[in-house]
Design a protein around this motif. Sequence first.
Motif, PDB file in Angstrom:
ATOM      1  N   PRO A 145      23.442  83.463 -24.721  1.00  0.00           N
ATOM      2  CA  PRO A 145      22.392  82.512 -25.128  1.00  0.00           C
ATOM      3  C   PRO A 145      23.016  81.331 -25.871  1.00  0.00           C
ATOM      4  N   LEU A 184      22.234  77.958 -28.359  1.00  0.00           N
ATOM      5  CA  LEU A 184      21.358  77.199 -29.250  1.00  0.00           C
ATOM      6  C   LEU A 184      21.953  75.802 -29.406  1.00  0.00           C
ATOM      7  N   GLU A 186      19.154  69.915 -32.601  1.00  0.00           N
ATOM      8  CA  GLU A 186      18.223  68.837 -32.264  1.00  0.00           C
ATOM      9  C   GLU A 186      18.867  67.456 -32.286  1.00  0.00           C
ATOM     10  N   PHE A 192      19.695  75.838 -22.577  1.00  0.00           N
ATOM     11  CA  PHE A 192      19.783  75.956 -24.032  1.00  0.00           C
ATOM     12  C   PHE A 192      18.400  76.117 -24.648  1.00  0.00           C
ATOM     13  N   GLU A 193      18.413  76.571 -25.886  1.00  0.00           N
ATOM     14  CA  GLU A 193      17.217  76.586 -26.746  1.00  0.00           C
ATOM     15  C   GLU A 193      17.444  75.559 -27.846  1.00  0.00           C
ATOM     16  N   ARG A 194      16.494  74.637 -28.019  1.00  0.00           N
ATOM     17  CA  ARG A 194      16.651  73.549 -28.989  1.00  0.00           C
ATOM     18  C   ARG A 194      16.287  74.054 -30.393  1.00  0.00           C
ATOM     19  N   VAL A 195      17.158  73.807 -31.365  1.00  0.00           N
ATOM     20  CA  VAL A 195      16.936  74.252 -32.750  1.00  0.00           C
ATOM     21  C   VAL A 195      17.472  73.187 -33.711  1.00  0.00           C
TER      22      VAL A 195
END
Length: 562
Positions: free
Chosen positions: A337, A339, A342, A371-374
């Motif tokens: 995964p 991350l 931002e 991706f996961e935006r954080v």
Amino acid sequence: MTRLSHLLLPTERQAPADAEAVSHKLMVRAGLIRQLGAGLWSWLPAGWKTHEKAVQIIREEMNAVGGQEMLMPVMLPRELWKRTGRDQIDELFKLEDRKGSELVLAMTHEEAVTTHVAQVVRSYRDLPLILYHFQTKERDEPRPRAGALRTREFIMKDAYSFDRDEEGLAVAYDRIAAAYDRIFDRTGLRWYSVESDVGMMGGSGAHEYMAPCAAGENEVALAPGYAANVEVASADAQPVDLPAPLPTPERVHTPGATTVEDVTRMLHVPAGALLKAYPVHADGRGLVLVLVRGDHRVNEIKLQNALGTTFRAAHEDEIRERIGPPGYIGPVGANVPILLDEAVADGGYVTGANDPDHHLRGVEPGRDFPFERVDVRTVEAGDTVNGHAITIEPAIEIGNIFKLGTRYSEPLGATYLDEHGKEQLVVMGSYGIGPARIVAAAIEQYADEQGISWPRALAPWDIEVIGIGKGDTPEKQAAAALYDELRAAGFDVLLDDRDAGPGEKFADAELLGLPLRLTVGKRGLEAGTAEAKIRRGLVDVDGGVPLQGAADTVKALWDTLP
């Protein structure tokens, strides 16, 4: 009577060799505190008077908002902390009694006070409540430092609100926040309230009260209308010139380039055009790859909040097995995964190629890797909030407030019956202030090269009266009479009646830093006046103070002092 000849006030000309913070140096030199061991300090009479001045201000304002003062033990059953899941905190002192019963030394008292409320609150009619106490706290601090600022034992005012619901908590939170505003205004400190992380306390929201000063170990991000601890601060990143993405990522040879500095120098790109990889192992999630711009830093508090669990830096063998060689890892083709911070804007980035001595150029997030935006980066000075550039300055945390919700009432069984006879969980808040930190912050903010310069509200005595000469001189007799008159008028006065020379007396007075100094010397006695000096700025008062009827003049002068 408070006479220096009988006072335990062991002043020193030299600061402790290990002292770095101004408050540490001056509190020892001025005879306020003395050390017994690492992080263990005794408050001597002058220091304790100052500490208790802060305590009294806090007590008055807590009582004014309906707080009820109590006192709970320092030593608590470990079982209570097991029930809340906090008994494994590294800084918590754990011990056993002679019977083998497990105990802890309280760092804070949520477990204790919630247990009492669980025992006595039965109905909605018993709520709301605000309970508080001043009590010693124990903390197995790994690196005690800065005198009274970071110790293993300290006194804290901790208060707890108990309400029927979140709406009631919001009312209590705002009421106590307003009390904190008044407390810190009354102490004379420069301060501000900032958004903060809930940390080990848990709950849904928190604010910290900060006193800006060079010795502060917290960093605060400030902009017009915005203040937040850097641990949780968010801002718009400063822009960076990015090349456009290439049609496909281009593999480039970067021998030995394992750092951002190496890659920027070799490929002639700005650090912000790189994606810096930070692989972590998250509890319950396994290996996760975190990406920030090459000119940014990962904020571990924000990352833990984003992950929703604790984490550790990934081991090299884990990185090598799952992603690639450390120093050259990147997101393209990584089977973990990802991350993405931002602040990473659209464009073509340089990333590790997951192959020794190689990077990729022209990588586009989204197209070339999912991706996961954080928000996981630490803000930097010059970033903006609502178009305003932020500054970052050090500060001392002097107080904090937390919305705990049912974090403690649920495991400890603090419930009540509502209007319909239905059982509900009590909703809680927690509110702490460190009197010692208020004292240290005041010294840090207002000290000068000569010593301490107390705000009126915190000074151990209001005024110092000095009589010049050795033996029972007329000057000393006049100083003693002035001392008596000012005490009768309600001032807390320190009389320097020692047989020391004027230079020593003045140096000690400036070191101790009482707001106003009155000196009776030969020329002043002949003129019927005492010399007057305001400590803040060492300002001489024109004409001094008349020895006859001095109290009225001093009262008028006192009202002008900071």
